[in-house]
Motif scaffolding. Structure first.
Motif, PDB file in Angstrom:
ATOM      1  N   SER A  95      30.031 -53.421 -76.472  1.00 41.99           N
ATOM      2  CA  SER A  95      29.442 -54.090 -75.209  1.00 41.99           C
ATOM      3  C   SER A  95      29.009 -53.218 -74.094  1.00 41.99           C
ATOM      4  O   SER A  95      29.359 -52.025 -73.911  1.00 41.99           O
ATOM      5  CB  SER A  95      30.741 -54.854 -74.761  1.00 41.99           C
ATOM      6  OG  SER A  95      31.862 -54.164 -74.554  1.00 41.99           O
ATOM      7  N   PHE A  96      28.127 -53.858 -73.210  1.00 41.48           N
ATOM      8  CA  PHE A  96      27.613 -53.136 -72.277  1.00 41.48           C
ATOM      9  C   PHE A  96      27.177 -54.187 -71.087  1.00 41.48           C
ATOM     10  O   PHE A  96      26.878 -55.229 -71.326  1.00 41.48           O
ATOM     11  CB  PHE A  96      26.183 -52.194 -72.660  1.00 41.48           C
ATOM     12  CG  PHE A  96      25.197 -53.044 -73.048  1.00 41.48           C
ATOM     13  CD1 PHE A  96      24.283 -53.389 -72.042  1.00 41.48           C
ATOM     14  CD2 PHE A  96      25.098 -53.495 -74.401  1.00 41.48           C
ATOM     15  CE1 PHE A  96      23.256 -54.278 -72.724  1.00 41.48           C
ATOM     16  CE2 PHE A  96      23.963 -54.176 -74.798  1.00 41.48           C
ATOM     17  CZ  PHE A  96      22.992 -54.545 -73.872  1.00 41.48           C
ATOM     18  N   THR A  97      27.307 -53.363 -69.837  1.00 44.86           N
ATOM     19  CA  THR A  97      27.239 -54.209 -68.567  1.00 44.86           C
ATOM     20  C   THR A  97      25.593 -53.837 -67.925  1.00 44.86           C
ATOM     21  O   THR A  97      24.946 -53.161 -68.523  1.00 44.86           O
ATOM     22  CB  THR A  97      27.961 -53.894 -67.437  1.00 44.86           C
ATOM     23  OG1 THR A  97      27.790 -52.451 -67.301  1.00 44.86           O
ATOM     24  CG2 THR A  97      29.347 -54.063 -67.884  1.00 44.86           C
ATOM     25  N   LEU A  98      25.128 -55.106 -67.431  1.00 47.75           N
ATOM     26  CA  LEU A  98      23.919 -55.139 -66.809  1.00 47.75           C
ATOM     27  C   LEU A  98      23.909 -55.705 -65.437  1.00 47.75           C
ATOM     28  O   LEU A  98      24.852 -56.643 -65.349  1.00 47.75           O
ATOM     29  CB  LEU A  98      22.556 -55.744 -67.781  1.00 47.75           C
ATOM     30  CG  LEU A  98      22.241 -54.867 -68.725  1.00 47.75           C
ATOM     31  CD1 LEU A  98      21.111 -55.595 -69.617  1.00 47.75           C
ATOM     32  CD2 LEU A  98      21.536 -53.646 -68.302  1.00 47.75           C
ATOM     33  N   GLU A  99      23.095 -55.502 -64.560  1.00 49.14           N
ATOM     34  CA  GLU A  99      23.038 -56.297 -63.486  1.00 49.14           C
ATOM     35  C   GLU A  99      22.344 -57.549 -63.449  1.00 49.14           C
ATOM     36  O   GLU A  99      21.069 -57.487 -64.135  1.00 49.14           O
ATOM     37  CB  GLU A  99      22.436 -55.358 -62.169  1.00 49.14           C
ATOM     38  CG  GLU A  99      22.406 -56.086 -60.592  1.00 49.14           C
ATOM     39  CD  GLU A  99      21.916 -55.013 -59.698  1.00 49.14           C
ATOM     40  OE1 GLU A  99      21.714 -55.505 -58.609  1.00 49.14           O
ATOM     41  OE2 GLU A  99      21.647 -53.747 -59.985  1.00 49.14           O
ATOM     42  N   LYS A 100      22.612 -58.494 -62.842  1.00 49.09           N
ATOM     43  CA  LYS A 100      22.123 -59.834 -62.935  1.00 49.09           C
ATOM     44  C   LYS A 100      20.849 -59.862 -62.027  1.00 49.09           C
ATOM     45  O   LYS A 100      20.903 -59.007 -60.941  1.00 49.09           O
ATOM     46  CB  LYS A 100      22.912 -60.969 -62.340  1.00 49.09           C
ATOM     47  CG  LYS A 100      24.090 -61.304 -63.075  1.00 49.09           C
ATOM     48  CD  LYS A 100      24.911 -62.499 -62.585  1.00 49.09           C
ATOM     49  CE  LYS A 100      26.260 -62.872 -63.142  1.00 49.09           C
ATOM     50  NZ  LYS A 100      27.034 -63.744 -62.564  1.00 49.09           N
ATOM     51  N   ALA A 101      19.807 -60.705 -62.321  1.00 51.55           N
ATOM     52  CA  ALA A 101      18.667 -60.650 -61.371  1.00 51.55           C
ATOM     53  C   ALA A 101      19.126 -61.839 -60.406  1.00 51.55           C
ATOM     54  O   ALA A 101      19.607 -62.765 -60.881  1.00 51.55           O
ATOM     55  CB  ALA A 101      17.351 -60.838 -62.300  1.00 51.55           C
ATOM     56  N   ASN A 102      18.361 -62.100 -59.319  1.00 54.13           N
ATOM     57  CA  ASN A 102      18.468 -63.057 -58.265  1.00 54.13           C
ATOM     58  C   ASN A 102      17.255 -64.056 -58.900  1.00 54.13           C
ATOM     59  O   ASN A 102      16.366 -64.196 -58.043  1.00 54.13           O
ATOM     60  CB  ASN A 102      18.220 -62.277 -56.751  1.00 54.13           C
ATOM     61  CG  ASN A 102      19.208 -61.223 -56.499  1.00 54.13           C
ATOM     62  OD1 ASN A 102      20.292 -61.347 -56.941  1.00 54.13           O
ATOM     63  ND2 ASN A 102      18.691 -60.165 -55.917  1.00 54.13           N
TER      64      ASN A 102
END
Length: 312
Positions: free
Chosen positions: A304-311
């Motif tokens: 699993s890995f994290t990513l920043e959400k887009a606006n």
């Protein structure tokens, strides 16, 4: 006899003797301690040599103990690095040697007379070509991971639909998965797109490497499932879960190392550069994100890995 004068002389002599002895002893101790500091100064990186020389034994003992502890940590770190270096060089040698010897073998066979046979010539040249492709693949991955490690790779951050990107990779790997009858699927039917921020091309490489790995170590008639979940307000976590071979505890700590393979024999037969997971880790860390792995032997694995959400 003047007893008072005698007492004064005796006291004066005693005090004078005391101070002379004290001075000589301190000077002797100082010279010995100074020699210790000078010996330590040979190790340029030490902070002990730069300090003011002290004859206070408690302070000196504390300084020496701290110095010894720091040096032990440095030595242990150097030993670990040396082991890693030996491991890495051995693995690089092996990975390059296999395709090189393959290419050399086919070319020498052709030069020894097989070139006259048209069908054999074509077959051997095709196999030699595959060996060269494998070499190029390894060199490209090494170049990429080197750039990632030194921070020399510019990321082109943009907003994109992570679900669409996964579906594209599913389509690309459909035939590879079909050979082992492995199903690539989402954990649910996502009605709406999920937009994230990142380098789309690099994240696609992360997804590809993780899915290829899950197919490589997956069981026949298995499943690789992808889920995208909200983690915190501005983050999502992407999970790639399979029911394959799994990874033992002793191997989990090393799977992101370059050329490290859990299965030393079988995985080589599957091909690849041996750099897939190392590249995944460096790409995710280049995005200032985190990657995690959980696995149980003979049950399966979850990356699993994290990513920043887009606006959006």
């Amino acid at each position: 006899m003047d007893w008072s004068l005698l007492v004064v002389v005796a006291l004066t002599s005693s005090l004078l003797s005391f101070f002379v002895v004290q001075l000589r002893v301190e000077k002797f101790i100082y010279r010995k301690i100074e020699r210790i500091y000078n010996d330590v100064a040979l190790l340029e990186s030490t902070s002990l040599a730069s300090k003011t020389i002290t004859t206070d034994m408690r302070t000196l003992t504390d300084e020496i103990e701290k110095f010894a502890k720091d040096k032990k940590i440095e030595i242990d770190t150097l030993k670990i690095r040396e082991e890693y270096r030996k491991d890495f060089l051995g693995n690089v040698s092996h990975e390059l040697k296999t395709p090189l010897f393959t290419v050399q073998g086919y070319i020498l066979t052709l030069l020894d007379g097989a070139m006259d046979d048209k069908s054999l010539r074509k077959k051997y040249l095709q196999r030699a070509g595959k060996g060269v492709e494998r070499l190029i693949y390894i060199v490209k991955d090494l170049d990429l991971i080197t750039k990632l490690e030194v921070g020399d790779l510019n990321l082109e951050i943009e907003d994109f639909n992570i679900l669409e990107l996964f579906q594209n990779v599913f389509d690309l790997l459909e035939m590879k998965a079909a050979k082992k009858n492995i199903t690539l699927t989402f954990d649910m039917d996502y009605k709406n797109p999920i937009y994230v921020k990142g380098d789309k091309e690099k994240i696609q490489q992360v997804i590809t490497n993780l899915l290829v790995n899950s197919i490589k170590y997956g069981q026949q008639n298995g499943t690789t499932e992808v889920s995208v979940e909200n983690l915190i307000k501005n983050k999502v976590i992407i999970r790639v879960t399979d029911n394959g071979e799994g990874i033992s505890k002793q191997n989990l700590a090393r799977i992101f190392e370059r050329f490290y393979r859990v299965d030393k024999s079988g995985s080589r037969a599957e091909g690849g550069s041996g750099l897939g997971l190392a590249i995944v880790k460096h790409i995710i860390e280049a995005h200032n994100e985190k990657i995690y792995v959980e696995s149980v032997l003979d049950i399966g694995s979850e990356f699993s890995f994290t990513l920043e959400k887009a606006n959006k």
